[in-house]
Scaffold this motif. Sequence first.
Motif, short mmCIF file in Angstrom:
data_model
loop_
_atom_site.label_atom_id
_atom_site.label_comp_id
_atom_site.label_asym_id
_atom_site.label_seq_id
_atom_site.Cartn_x
_atom_site.Cartn_y
_atom_site.Cartn_z
N SER A 224 11.12 -42.78 -25.76
CA SER A 224 10.87 -42.62 -24.32
C SER A 224 9.88 -43.68 -23.82
CB SER A 224 10.32 -41.22 -24.03
OG SER A 224 8.99 -41.09 -24.50
N GLY A 225 9.09 -44.24 -24.72
CA GLY A 225 8.15 -45.29 -24.33
C GLY A 225 8.60 -46.67 -24.78
N ARG A 227 9.82 -50.35 -25.00
CA ARG A 227 9.78 -51.54 -24.15
C ARG A 227 10.40 -52.69 -24.93
NH1 ARG A 227 4.70 -49.27 -23.82
NH2 ARG A 227 4.09 -48.42 -21.77
N ALA A 298 7.58 -48.98 -28.94
CA ALA A 298 6.54 -48.35 -28.13
C ALA A 298 5.19 -49.07 -28.20
CB ALA A 298 6.35 -46.90 -28.60
N GLN A 299 4.98 -49.86 -29.26
CA GLN A 299 3.68 -50.53 -29.42
C GLN A 299 3.89 -51.95 -29.92
OE1 GLN A 299 -0.05 -48.60 -31.19
NE2 GLN A 299 0.61 -49.83 -32.94
N ASP A 317 -0.82 -42.58 -27.05
CA ASP A 317 -0.77 -43.65 -26.05
C ASP A 317 0.42 -43.48 -25.10
OD1 ASP A 317 -3.01 -44.73 -27.22
OD2 ASP A 317 -1.92 -46.24 -28.38
N ILE A 318 1.56 -43.05 -25.64
CA ILE A 318 2.77 -42.90 -24.82
C ILE A 318 2.61 -41.77 -23.81
CG2 ILE A 318 5.21 -42.21 -24.84
CD1 ILE A 318 5.46 -43.62 -27.53
N THR A 319 2.13 -40.62 -24.29
CA THR A 319 2.08 -39.43 -23.44
C THR A 319 0.80 -39.32 -22.63
OG1 THR A 319 1.11 -38.09 -25.22
CG2 THR A 319 3.52 -38.17 -25.10
#
Length: 494
Positions: A224-225, A227, A298-299, A317-319
């Motif tokens: 969901s995060g 990129r 995500a990172q 970090d995502i949430t």
Amino acid sequence: MASTTTLGERLLRRKPVATLIAESEGRDELPAGAPAGGGRSGIHLKRTIGLWQLSAIGIGATVGTGIFFVLSSAVPDAGPAVILSFVLAAVTAGLTALCYAEMASAIPASGSSYSYAYATLGEGVAFGVGVCLLLEYGVSASAIAVSWGEYLNKFLDLALGVRIPEFLASAPGHGGYFNLPAVILVGMVCFLLVRGVSESAKVNATMVGIKIFILLLFVVIGLSGFRSGNLSDFMPFGASGVQLAASSIFFSFIGLDAVSTAGEEVKNPRRTLPLAIIISLVVVTLLYIGVAIAALGAQHWSRFDGQEAGLAQILQDITGQSWPAMMFAFGAIISIFSVTLVVIYGQTRILYSMGRDGMLPKKFAELSPRTGTPVWNTLVVGTAVAALAAFVPLDILTDLTSLGTLVAFSVVSIGVIVLRRTQPGLARGFKVPGYPVTPLLSVGFCGYLIYGLDPKVYLFAGAALAVAAAVYFGYSVHHSRLNHIVEPEPAEVG
């Protein structure tokens, strides 16, 4: 009457497959004058493990062996291309898993690749493999125990706002004096193993279910995060970086060997062993690649270097909330416990096989009359693992484990070829497809990954093998049970 063989012949002598199978069934096919295989006559390992429990042993010893902490050391070597490193490691493990499946179905004995080497390549090679396995399992358990403390601290921080002081939670040279959480973990695992394998297998199966759920949760939230820009500089260090990372993370596939250490405690082993090995490989590979893709999406890869409890931090970090990270950290605590349980279990069974063969003092082949478990082995292994985890840094431990794993996997693949030639009529519950190409490819891939390891690892491994040689020539060669087999006279050539 002992045979009068030369030292060279003793190094090359092989343990009969029929003897290995007889021992696994509670029988003994060596001559009446030979020493007993165990410390207590009539006590043998009990067949109490079914397919799901055995698959859980494989999954439990593999998922969590590295995925909860290996990204912090592997990503800096390969960047986002660490995904390819996992694929390369999985292909190597897959080729070897097929070889393990055939050997396990043909020789359903404890001791895994040590026993297979004894039957195919001779006593000298088998002893060396046994040492590699002890290195592989002992060091792996220590590395896992070290990472357990990281996630325990993360959970305590998120849940209660407290942390274990650094000097009690890290090894010397890494900000501490003594890793207390790692020692506590090993102590709890040894207590459970001493109680009995059936209880341990049931606890592990439950923990594996929790582990799979928590990693799937990470994949869902991590994606969901996602990129795409985080993967733009995909291979910053080229193919050499992919190889280096694949070599260091290969220890994450140790569970495939752990399945075969349970050969004498499995119901219907000729069918159950190969099935469990293949099921473990498929589940593990899908989870590893899924977690790696989600984490790297995500990172940015530059943030992984030295990151403690990294996967839990990514969720936070995502949430922007602490509860997903806290839940994940708790799941990691449970998961890493189950990995340590299975890895220490595997090492005690290898010691049991070596003690039964006379390679080590017979004390290592003693079983408790009440639980049927090797209590002495468990205490020895637990002490050694706790000491390593308390005082040795994590990066050295992981590379040593990879070397031991790759050597053991290579020997199993070679053993398939030897056994096909020497005993083509031996009953096999599974046969390697694509023989002999598949085992040869397995050896080639293992060699490629061994070449990619940090050269310092060879120095540690060389020191371990030097000690092993001293033990073999000083003790084992004189106490081997094969000394009591009278070699048949060579047949006359007509």
